[in-house]
Write an enzyme that holds these catalytic residues in place. Structure first.
Site, PDB file in Angstrom:
ATOM      1  N   LYS A   9     -11.689 -75.386 -19.717  1.00 25.95           N
ATOM      2  CA  LYS A   9     -12.174 -74.447 -21.003  1.00 25.95           C
ATOM      3  C   LYS A   9     -13.530 -74.145 -20.589  1.00 25.95           C
ATOM      4  CE  LYS A   9      -9.312 -76.975 -24.194  1.00 25.95           C
ATOM      5  NZ  LYS A   9      -9.327 -78.194 -25.380  1.00 25.95           N
ATOM      6  N   TYR A  49      -3.050 -71.547 -29.959  1.00 25.86           N
ATOM      7  CA  TYR A  49      -3.260 -72.389 -30.703  1.00 25.86           C
ATOM      8  C   TYR A  49      -2.593 -72.273 -31.900  1.00 25.86           C
ATOM      9  CZ  TYR A  49      -6.489 -74.604 -27.568  1.00 25.86           C
ATOM     10  OH  TYR A  49      -7.179 -75.145 -26.172  1.00 25.86           O
ATOM     11  N   PHE A  57     -10.054 -77.469 -37.833  1.00 22.89           N
ATOM     12  CA  PHE A  57     -10.594 -77.498 -36.651  1.00 22.89           C
ATOM     13  C   PHE A  57     -10.177 -76.087 -35.904  1.00 22.89           C
ATOM     14  CE2 PHE A  57      -7.228 -80.005 -35.468  1.00 22.89           C
ATOM     15  CZ  PHE A  57      -6.805 -79.423 -34.267  1.00 22.89           C
ATOM     16  N   ARG A  85      -1.400 -84.829 -17.985  1.00 25.47           N
ATOM     17  CA  ARG A  85      -1.785 -85.330 -19.272  1.00 25.47           C
ATOM     18  C   ARG A  85      -2.521 -86.766 -19.100  1.00 25.47           C
ATOM     19  NH1 ARG A  85      -1.918 -82.500 -24.332  1.00 25.47           N
ATOM     20  NH2 ARG A  85      -1.144 -84.311 -25.466  1.00 25.47           N
ATOM     21  N   THR A  91      -7.290 -86.737 -26.457  1.00 21.95           N
ATOM     22  CA  THR A  91      -8.027 -85.598 -26.892  1.00 21.95           C
ATOM     23  C   THR A  91      -9.381 -85.767 -27.181  1.00 21.95           C
ATOM     24  OG1 THR A  91      -5.834 -85.023 -27.925  1.00 21.95           O
ATOM     25  CG2 THR A  91      -7.760 -83.919 -28.495  1.00 21.95           C
ATOM     26  N   ARG A 102     -11.612 -86.150 -19.367  1.00 22.34           N
ATOM     27  CA  ARG A 102     -12.087 -86.307 -20.509  1.00 22.34           C
ATOM     28  C   ARG A 102     -13.053 -87.232 -20.831  1.00 22.34           C
ATOM     29  NH1 ARG A 102      -7.143 -83.936 -24.130  1.00 22.34           N
ATOM     30  NH2 ARG A 102      -7.416 -81.695 -23.762  1.00 22.34           N
ATOM     31  N   ASN A 112     -13.715 -80.840 -25.080  1.00 20.90           N
ATOM     32  CA  ASN A 112     -13.302 -81.627 -24.400  1.00 20.90           C
ATOM     33  C   ASN A 112     -12.676 -80.983 -22.727  1.00 20.90           C
ATOM     34  OD1 ASN A 112     -11.131 -80.103 -25.171  1.00 20.90           O
ATOM     35  ND2 ASN A 112     -10.224 -82.059 -26.290  1.00 20.90           N
ATOM     36  N   HIS A 115      -7.472 -78.015 -21.075  1.00 19.43           N
ATOM     37  CA  HIS A 115      -6.317 -78.063 -21.748  1.00 19.43           C
ATOM     38  C   HIS A 115      -5.247 -78.409 -20.924  1.00 19.43           C
ATOM     39  CE1 HIS A 115      -3.068 -76.898 -24.614  1.00 19.43           C
ATOM     40  NE2 HIS A 115      -2.562 -76.173 -23.451  1.00 19.43           N
ATOM     41  N   GLU A 126       3.188 -71.432 -23.012  1.00 18.01           N
ATOM     42  CA  GLU A 126       1.804 -70.959 -23.155  1.00 18.01           C
ATOM     43  C   GLU A 126       1.570 -70.584 -21.575  1.00 18.01           C
ATOM     44  OE1 GLU A 126      -0.053 -74.986 -23.801  1.00 18.01           O
ATOM     45  OE2 GLU A 126       0.705 -75.126 -25.608  1.00 18.01           O
TER      46      GLU A 126
HETATM   47  N1  UDP Z   1      -9.547 -80.214 -31.256  1.00 19.15           N
HETATM   48  C1  UDP Z   1     -10.626 -80.126 -32.129  1.00 19.15           C
HETATM   49  N2  UDP Z   1     -10.948 -81.221 -33.308  1.00 19.15           N
HETATM   50  C2  UDP Z   1      -9.821 -81.946 -33.452  1.00 19.15           C
HETATM   51  C3  UDP Z   1      -8.598 -81.965 -32.832  1.00 19.15           C
HETATM   52  C4  UDP Z   1      -8.638 -80.997 -31.969  1.00 19.15           C
HETATM   53  O1  UDP Z   1     -11.614 -79.534 -31.965  1.00 19.15           O
HETATM   54  O2  UDP Z   1     -10.021 -82.939 -34.585  1.00 19.15           O
HETATM   55  C5  UDP Z   1      -9.359 -79.083 -30.329  1.00 19.15           C
HETATM   56  C6  UDP Z   1      -9.517 -79.783 -28.889  1.00 19.15           C
HETATM   57  O3  UDP Z   1     -10.149 -78.965 -28.267  1.00 19.15           O
HETATM   58  C7  UDP Z   1      -8.075 -80.071 -28.590  1.00 19.15           C
HETATM   59  C8  UDP Z   1      -7.399 -78.999 -29.165  1.00 19.15           C
HETATM   60  O4  UDP Z   1      -8.026 -78.667 -30.350  1.00 19.15           O
HETATM   61  O5  UDP Z   1      -8.049 -80.106 -27.053  1.00 19.15           O
HETATM   62  C9  UDP Z   1      -5.854 -78.829 -29.364  1.00 19.15           C
HETATM   63  O6  UDP Z   1      -5.750 -80.140 -30.022  1.00 19.15           O
HETATM   64  P1  UDP Z   1      -4.489 -81.099 -29.663  1.00 19.15           P
HETATM   65  O7  UDP Z   1      -4.194 -82.093 -30.685  1.00 19.15           O
HETATM   66  O8  UDP Z   1      -3.318 -80.079 -29.024  1.00 19.15           O
HETATM   67  O9  UDP Z   1      -5.039 -81.937 -28.185  1.00 19.15           O
HETATM   68  P2  UDP Z   1      -5.042 -81.750 -26.938  1.00 19.15           P
HETATM   69  O10 UDP Z   1      -3.503 -81.495 -26.655  1.00 19.15           O
HETATM   70  O11 UDP Z   1      -5.671 -80.692 -26.322  1.00 19.15           O
HETATM   71  O12 UDP Z   1      -5.160 -83.304 -26.270  1.00 19.15           O
HETATM   72 MG    MG Z   2      -2.370 -79.980 -27.363  1.00 14.18          MG
END
Ligand code: UDP
Ligand code: MG
Length: 149
Positions: A9, A49, A57, A85, A91, A102, A112, A115, A126
């Site tokens: 990112k 997204y 968010f 992952r 996250t 992270r 974070n 992705h 994606e």
């Molecule tokens: N995100 C955020 N605030 C939140 C939850 C998610 O800014 O409360 C952002 C964060 O960058 C995250 C992305 O949204 O990586 C996608 O969320 P997801 O739950 O899919 O998490 P990931 O799969 O990236 O762990």
């Molecule tokens: Mg996700």
């Protein structure tokens, strides 16, 4: 073999962490089959997204991901999605274990760093937002027999 879609990112690029983050994925033996330096467009971000469209968010997330260049990658290997992952971590950096990307590099959920798609199906959907399927390179690392038995 499984494909995983990964994006470094804007914060990772701005902080000069591209090499360090790719190293963490590469050193497992997972294989890079496509890689691109790009600024995510509004259209790409909205597709990427879409599942989060109704979340509070969402607008901040789209603004963040389109704000500055990123690195998009497709990586291939056995259990590539689950393995990636695990390396990426939870996250929220606060919940992410030390030793994860992270957990080691982040402070806030909204910055974070990386992705990684959460399923094989989502990885395919994606990666298609950012790559033409002809851009995926078919190659065999010379180390393969030392990574896989
Ligand atoms: N995100 C955020 N605030 C939140 C939850 C998610 O800014 O409360 C952002 C964060 O960058 C995250 C992305 O949204 O990586 C996608 O969320 P997801 O739950 O899919 O998490 P990931 O799969 O990236 O762990
Ligand atoms: Mg996700």
């Amino acid at each position: 073999m499984e494909h995983e879609f990964v994006m470094l990112k804007p914060d990772a690029v701005q902080r000069g962490l591209i090499g360090q983050l790719i190293t963490r994925l590469e050193r497992t033996g997972l294989k890079i089959v496509a890689m691109k330096f790009l600024k995510v467009s509004q259209d790409q971000a909205e597709k990427h997204y879409e599942v989060h469209k109704e979340r509070p968010f969402y607008s901040g997330l789209v603004k963040y991901i389109t704000s500055s260049p990123t690195v998009a990658l497709v990586i291939e290997g056995e259990n590539a999605v689950a393995l990636t992952r695990k390396i990426v971590g939870a996250t929220n950096p606060l919940d992410a274990s030390p030793g994860t990307i992270r957990g080691d590099f982040g402070i806030q959920i909204g910055r974070n760093l990386i992705h990684a798609s959460d399923s094989v199906e989502n990885a395919l959907a994606e990666l298609k937002i950012y790559f033409d399927e002809s851009e995926l390179v078919n190659w065999k690392p010379v180390t393969n027999n030392w990574v896989y038995e």
